[in-house]
Scaffold this motif. Structure first.
Motif, PDB file in Angstrom:
ATOM      1  N   PRO A  14     -15.743-110.951 -68.660  1.00 24.49           N
ATOM      2  CA  PRO A  14     -15.297-110.116 -69.787  1.00 24.49           C
ATOM      3  C   PRO A  14     -13.804-110.253 -70.085  1.00 24.49           C
ATOM      4  N   ILE A  15     -12.993-110.526 -69.082  1.00 25.45           N
ATOM      5  CA  ILE A  15     -11.552-110.670 -69.330  1.00 25.45           C
ATOM      6  C   ILE A  15     -11.272-111.861 -70.250  1.00 25.45           C
ATOM      7  N   ALA A  16     -12.103-112.887 -70.225  1.00 28.03           N
ATOM      8  CA  ALA A  16     -11.923-114.041 -71.113  1.00 28.03           C
ATOM      9  C   ALA A  16     -12.158-113.624 -72.564  1.00 28.03           C
ATOM     10  N   ARG A  17     -13.109-112.745 -72.785  1.00 25.15           N
ATOM     11  CA  ARG A  17     -13.364-112.277 -74.145  1.00 25.15           C
ATOM     12  C   ARG A  17     -12.215-111.415 -74.641  1.00 25.15           C
ATOM     13  N   VAL A  18     -11.636-110.614 -73.764  1.00 25.18           N
ATOM     14  CA  VAL A  18     -10.477-109.805 -74.136  1.00 25.18           C
ATOM     15  C   VAL A  18      -9.303-110.714 -74.483  1.00 25.18           C
ATOM     16  N   VAL A  23      -5.806-113.340 -78.629  1.00 25.67           N
ATOM     17  CA  VAL A  23      -5.307-114.533 -79.323  1.00 25.67           C
ATOM     18  C   VAL A  23      -5.648-114.457 -80.809  1.00 25.67           C
ATOM     19  N   ALA A  24      -6.863-114.004 -81.138  1.00 24.53           N
ATOM     20  CA  ALA A  24      -7.249-113.882 -82.550  1.00 24.53           C
ATOM     21  C   ALA A  24      -6.366-112.870 -83.264  1.00 24.53           C
ATOM     22  N   LEU A  25      -6.079-111.744 -82.618  1.00 24.13           N
ATOM     23  CA  LEU A  25      -5.200-110.750 -83.233  1.00 24.13           C
ATOM     24  C   LEU A  25      -3.785-111.293 -83.419  1.00 24.13           C
TER      25      LEU A  25
END
Length: 104
Positions: A14-18, A23-25
């Motif tokens: 899950p930390i990879a998704r965060v 990065v997207a933000l």
């Protein structure tokens, strides 16, 4: 018998998704900063009050608009008069360096 525990890759946690969301933000913020003038156009500055050409042109334009409202001249004539008023104001102030107007 218990199955051996498999090691989970970092990209599956899950930390990879965060991190990906962060990065997207950051990219959205970077695009917003780069295009801030497109998103929020700067206000157009009013002509300087001490500019004699702008003051003269505003006076002439008000007179011409008054003649249009009275019905003395048409809108096409008003456009022509405003262009001539600009040349007149430039020449009166001394800023006019353009060619002379053709004789009428």
């Amino acid at each position: 018998m218990a199955e051996p525990r498999q090691e989970v890759s970092f990209l599956d946690r899950p930390i990879a998704r965060v991190c990906a969301l962060g990065v997207a933000l950051l990219m959205v913020v970077a695009l917003g900063v780069m295009h801030r003038d497109d998103l929020f156009p700067p206000e157009v500055a009013e002509p300087a009050a001490d500019d004699p050409v702008a003051r003269c042109l505003a006076e002439r334009a008000a007179d011409i608009d008054g003649m249009v409202e009275e019905g003395t001249i048409t809108a096409a004539q008003a456009d022509l008069f405003k262009s001539r008023a600009e040349a007149l104001c430039q020449s009166q102030v001394g800023g006019g360096g353009g060619p002379p107007l053709p004789p009428q």
